[in-house]
Write a protein that holds these residues in place. Structure first.
Motif, short mmCIF file in Angstrom:
data_model
loop_
_atom_site.label_atom_id
_atom_site.label_comp_id
_atom_site.label_asym_id
_atom_site.label_seq_id
_atom_site.Cartn_x
_atom_site.Cartn_y
_atom_site.Cartn_z
N ALA A 130 0.88 -1.66 -0.39
CA ALA A 130 0.18 0.23 0.35
C ALA A 130 1.01 1.37 0.13
CB ALA A 130 -1.38 0.00 1.02
N ILE A 131 1.95 1.48 0.75
CA ILE A 131 2.42 2.38 1.16
C ILE A 131 3.64 2.86 -0.10
CG2 ILE A 131 5.27 3.19 1.95
CD1 ILE A 131 3.74 2.29 4.80
N ALA A 132 4.66 1.48 -0.97
CA ALA A 132 4.21 1.40 -2.14
C ALA A 132 4.41 1.96 -3.74
CB ALA A 132 5.04 0.24 -3.12
N PHE A 133 2.58 0.90 -3.43
CA PHE A 133 1.73 2.45 -4.46
C PHE A 133 0.98 3.06 -3.65
CE2 PHE A 133 -3.01 2.93 -5.92
CZ PHE A 133 -2.58 2.33 -6.67
N ALA A 134 1.23 3.90 -2.60
CA ALA A 134 0.86 5.76 -2.71
C ALA A 134 2.08 6.06 -3.13
CB ALA A 134 0.67 5.68 -0.88
#
Length: 181
Positions: A130-134
């Motif tokens: 999720a952090i990488a996607f954000a």
């Protein structure tokens, strides 16, 4: 009951009736394998024969009494030993059962820890994704904004170059007109 009656007659010194009832009791005890009763009857018959002066019969009854008594003693000791061994085996099985239960509880706790660890790893991985996607979304937004700014700057540059070219042409035409005149 014949033994009790015979014993009572013996204690009252009624030897003939005592002997009669004791012999009946002996036959019944031998028939049904009542070894304790047989032991007691032989002891009383030994005493009875000794009181009559029949020491040979008294000795025979004493031998039978001792044989039956030793047999009962051996049987009781064997039963006692078997009982003790059964108790020891039961205690060992109970101890093994307790150990097995503790092992089962430990395995259950380890499985819970393992499941919790797996869950935490999955949550950590999902959080990282999720952090990488954000971060990628934000980076793509910044890149798209910079592309849009670059396109706008290129249009402005093209417009300025066109305006400059147009002004140069005007100036050249003005200069040529001025020189012609």
């Amino acid at each position: 009951h014949y033994y009790g009656i015979g014993l009572a007659y013996f204690k009252k010194q009624n030897i003939s009736l005592a002997e009669d009832y004791l012999e009946r009791a002996k036959i019944i005890a031998e028939t049904y394998g009542l070894q304790r009763v047989r032991r007691d009857i032989c002891y009383t018959l030994k005493e009875l024969e000794a009181s009559k002066g029949n020491f040979r019969k008294a000795l025979n009854y004493a031998d039978t009494y001792l044989t039956v008594r030793d047999s009962l003693f051996n049987k009781e000791k064997s039963n006692l030993i078997a009982n003790m061994e059964a108790r020891r085996a039961f205690a060992e099985q109970e101890e093994q059962l307790i150990i097995a239960q503790k092992n089962l509880d430990l395995l259950r706790q380890q499985e819970k820890v393992s499941r919790l660890t797996k869950l935490l790893l999955v949550l950590g991985l999902l959080t990282a994704i999720a952090i990488a996607f954000a971060l990628l979304s934000r980076k793509n937004a910044v890149i798209n904004r910079k592309r849009a700014d670059l396109k706008l700057a290129n249009r402005e540059k093209d417009n300025l170059e066109n305006a400059l070219l147009s002004k140069e042409q005007e100036l050249t035409s003005y200069t040529l007109n001025f020189v012609h005149k």
